[in-house]
Design an enzyme around this catalytic site. Structure first.
Site, PDB file in Angstrom:
ATOM      1  CG  ASN A 154      -1.975   1.141   1.109  1.00  0.00           C
ATOM      2  OD1 ASN A 154      -2.366   1.555   0.023  1.00  0.00           O
ATOM      3  ND2 ASN A 154      -2.399   1.654   2.246  1.00  0.00           N
TER       4      ASN A 154
ATOM      5  CB  ILE B  10     -14.613   8.947  -4.715  1.00  0.00           C
ATOM      6  CG1 ILE B  10     -14.239   9.259  -6.163  1.00  0.00           C
ATOM      7  CG2 ILE B  10     -14.188   7.528  -4.374  1.00  0.00           C
ATOM      8  CD1 ILE B  10     -15.062   8.535  -7.200  1.00  0.00           C
TER       9      ILE B  10
ATOM     10  CD  GLU C  68     -16.471   8.332   3.228  1.00  0.00           C
ATOM     11  OE1 GLU C  68     -15.293   8.273   3.614  1.00  0.00           O
ATOM     12  OE2 GLU C  68     -16.878   7.783   2.201  1.00  0.00           O
TER      13      GLU C  68
ATOM     14  CG  ASP D 255      -8.055   4.747   7.454  1.00  0.00           C
ATOM     15  OD1 ASP D 255      -7.278   5.356   6.693  1.00  0.00           O
ATOM     16  OD2 ASP D 255      -8.271   3.515   7.363  1.00  0.00           O
TER      17      ASP D 255
ATOM     18  CG  HIS E 287      -3.208  11.955  -4.194  1.00  0.00           C
ATOM     19  ND1 HIS E 287      -3.456  10.930  -5.082  1.00  0.00           N
ATOM     20  CD2 HIS E 287      -3.571  11.474  -2.981  1.00  0.00           C
ATOM     21  CE1 HIS E 287      -3.926   9.889  -4.429  1.00  0.00           C
ATOM     22  NE2 HIS E 287      -4.008  10.196  -3.158  1.00  0.00           N
TER      23      HIS E 287
END
Length: 767
Positions: A126, A446, A499, A504, A707
């Site tokens: 990851n 998303i 969220e 996480d 990002h």
């Protein structure tokens, strides 16, 4: 005699010091001098920690402000022209390539607007690396203006009285993992090898001049299925690199099985080899057979990828075989890979169940494991340590914590009917179109929206008991309401609740499932300044309470538009945790799928009939080599997803999301999701779009890089969508970002999403 070796240590700091200073630099709160000083401080701490632990061979150049592969691109001048037209300092070029840069002009600086390079997963981990982007005009040379990082950091350690072994990704892996720039799509990156090798050679000479006795060159692609044409590159490359002007070279591979590529390296004139026996112990005899009577044998027995305590008895057997094969003076007892992939220090975990904590080993403890195994191999008295280790291994093996009979019984009931939707996609689509009546080019996100300071502060207050559950719930409701209103205001079609309650995307669900354990400071770098705190699967997994229904139902009550329920899929929950190593990953994924199936059904029954089950780790989990293990994985990974999602009616629309991997449409097709969204904004090869042109269900190819802080204009979105529509049917195309917006600021998010929605409206008018 036998020596100990560590291939790399986490660079983030025990309290995430690197993240804090880097993000402060990006926001203009600290100077570049402060940034560089903190890096030096972290390196000093890591080297001294390893020396004090008794490690003999300590790595240098394992530190990076962003990514070790990106460091090489800067060092070797592999910098696309778009980053060079601005007058940026080397560190800012590095960050611009990693995350993009958009800056308005000031009295002293020009405006900058440049996108980031593509980022993908580092093999099956990851961790992510920034892919080298090469062109026919790439001019390889040592970029002196950026500083010779491997040399500088070697000398930095030397000044502290610590001899290190610099670590560098090898030239064949560097190019093989790279890509051709969009203006040179006919370029095969490895065709540039002859131009790159002399630059490596010069770097090695400079390291030897600085005093380096040996260098670790990583060629991790040796665990992949390499064509013969690539295997053939090794002999000539290393014959060119090894001469009187270079230090001794230890060639390292990790994460898998080297045997299919042994012929490529068996006659290399290197000083030694490192192999990963934590992952593939069965390769020992064959890889050992290629060593000549002088080469060093580095045996990777302490796992650099997981947090379970090393079984000294098993590792000692491998070490003993190595000594018998080549002699004690040629054996290094080593970590299997860099410890970059493990948390820093178990000592800071004061809240763990002591019984379970005794089963774990983080990076700092792995130093001790390597040293104890080395002492044992030398015949030193480490009886106390060996007995304590045996007791820990026995405790875990016999513990009732690891097994739940009810979960075992449910697993036995899984059959193909549980992994099959009631009707095929074409029939479901008709029902869903009538129900949702979405426009062409439906827009969505998303899942996550910015995790602001206010959210983090209130979460911490709740966790510390400074506010009540009722107060925290009211705060979360306020955040959800604001997110829903914003989405309605700009005209998104399928909404999310944002969220705000989630720390996480894996930890949040793990905390609501039985079978997981959690750390306070078990941070691991995922990319750049993005760190994750993976949960640890310690036992059989089951669901005891609803995990997401309350927030989704509240969000749906605020709007007449469809509200997506947001879940993390079974493979991603597993891969982004530290999995058990005592049962198969297949069984763990199926346990998770049963828990998620219950949640999906509860969401549907509560009126949430658009449900997204994210599987970004699907590609990450793919075994590195083709064969039965890979085909079996694809079967059970798809099965676990379908078990999670197939207990619903045809009218319930199942979404899934994938990001930052080289994806195969066939693997996604096997999931049978109604709609998928895929990270796409940094893909500049038109062939990649073509691969998805025959995808049968609906798809959203991500349109902006989450990002990066830069804000794409409406025209940029229009241009990107136009390119996609040359290949992909308009009636199947969704409009969405690359990934969740958790790490971005609200200013960027509002502007980017508004421009994205406006672009979708532009195409609705056309069609």
């Amino acid at each position: 005699m036998v020596q100990s070796s560590v291939l790399g240590f986490p660079r983030i700091g025990g309290q995430r010091e690197l993240k804090k200073i880097t993000e402060s630099y990006w926001s203009g709160k600290v100077t570049v001098d402060a940034l560089l000083a903190k890096g030096k401080e972290l390196r000093k701490h890591n080297w001294e920690l390893q020396k004090q632990a008794g490690v003999d061979v300590i790595a240098s150049n394992d530190f990076s402000f962003y990514d070790q592969v990106l460091d090489l691109s800067l060092l070797f001048n592999v910098i696309p022209d778009r980053y060079l037209k601005f007058d940026l300092a080397p560190i800012d070029i590095l960050f611009a390539m990693g995350r993009g840069l958009q800056r308005k002009a000031t009295d002293t600086t020009a405006a900058v607007d440049v996108t980031a390079l593509e980022m993908v997963k580092w093999f099956d981990s990851n961790y992510h690396y920034v892919r080298p982007t090469l062109s026919n005009s790439t001019d390889f040379k040592l970029n002196e203006s950026a500083g010779l990082k491997p040399v500088a950091e070697y000398l930095e350690a030397k000044e502290l009285g610590i001899e290190t072994r610099p670590v560098i990704v090898g030239p064949i892996s560097y190019l093989y993992l790279g890509k051709a720039d969009k203006d040179s799509l006919d370029l095969e990156p490895l065709s540039l090898l002859e131009k790159l090798v002399p630059v490596y050679k010069t770097l090695l000479a400079k390291l030897k001049e600085a005093g380096a006795k040996s260098v670790q060159i990583d060629e991790p692609i040796l665990v992949l299925d390499l064509p013969e044409s690539v295997q053939a590159k090794f002999q000539a490359t290393y014959e060119a690199l090894v001469d009187a002007s270079s230090p001794e070279i230890i060639l390292a591979s990790y994460f898998g099985d080297v045997r299919p590529n042994l012929s490529a390296i068996k006659s290399l004139p290197v000083a030694g080899f490192h192999f990963d026996f934590a992952r593939v112990p069965e390769q020992f005899e064959e890889v050992a057979s290629i060593l000549n009577d002088k080469q060093i044998f580095s045996v990777g027995v302490v796992d650099g990828r997981n947090i379970w305590k090393n079984d000294f008895a098993k590792s000692s057997e491998i070490i003993s075989k190595a000594i018998a094969k080549v002699g004690a003076d040629r054996v290094l007892v080593a970590t299997s890979s860099s410890l970059l992939h493990t948390p820093v220090d178990l000592k800071s975990e004061s809240k763990l169940n002591p019984t379970i904590k005794d089963w774990f080993s983080f990076a700092t403890q792995k130093l001790d494991e390597v040293v104890v195994l080395t002492k044992s191999a030398k015949g030193d008295d480490v009886t106390k340590e060996l007995e304590a280790n045996a007791a820990s291994i026995k405790s875990r093996k016999e513990s009732s914590i690891t097994t739940n009979p009810k979960v075992q019984s449910k697993l036995a009931e899984i059959d193909e009917s549980m992994a099959t939707r009631k009707s095929p996609f074409e029939q479901r689509l008709t029902v869903q179109q009538a129900k949702y009546n979405l426009p062409l080019f439906p827009t969505t996100t998303i899942g996550s929206f910015p995790q602001t300071k206010d959210i983090r502060v209130n979460r911490n207050k709740f966790n510390k008991g400074e506010i009540t559950a009722e107060q925290y719930d009211e705060f979360i409701k306020k955040e959800i309401a604001e997110v829903v209103k914003f989405q309605e205001d700009i005209g998104l079609d399928v909404l999310v609740h944002g969220e705000p309650e989630r720390n996480d995307m894996v930890q949040y669900f793990g905390e609501k499932l039985d079978g997981f354990e959690f750390t306070q400071n078990g941070w691991v770098q995922s990319y750049g300044s993005r760190y994750v705190r993976p949960p640890i699967v310690v036992g059989d997994v089951s669901r005891t309470v609803a995990m997401s229904v309350k927030e989704s139902v509240y969000a749906q009550s605020l709007t007449s538009k469809p509200m997506k329920g947001m879940l993390t899929g079974p493979v991603t929950c597993l891969r982004w945790s530290f999995p058990r190593d005592d049962i198969s990953q297949k069984l763990q994924a199926l346990q998770l799928s049963l828990a998620l199936r219950e949640e999906v059904v509860d969401l549907e029954q509560a009126g949430i009939t658009v449900i997204q089950v994210d599987e970004p780790a699907l590609r990450e989990g793919l075994p590195l080599r083709a064969g039965k293990e890979r085909s079996d994985y694809l079967d059970w990974a798809a099965q676990s997803f379908r078990v999670s999602t197939s207990g619903v009616d045809d009218s319930t629309q199942i979404h899934s999301h994938f990001c930052y991997s080289d994806l195969d449409p066939n693997h996604i097709k096997a999931l049978d999701a109604d709609v998928v969204s895929i990270e796409f904004s940094k893909k500049d090869d038109p062939n990649y779009i073509q691969e998805f042109s025959n995808y049968p269900n609906h798809i959203g190819l991500g349109l902006f890089d989450i990002h990066s802080p830069r804000i794409p204009s409406k025209d940029e979105f229009v241009k990107r969508i136009s390119e996609i529509l040359k290949v992909y049917p308009a009636n199947k195309f969704w409009v969405n970002p690359d990934c969740g917006l958790k790490t971005r600021g609200w200013t960027e998010v509002k502007a980017s999403l508004t421009n994205m929605v406006d672009a979708a409206k532009h195409f609705r008018e056309q069609y």
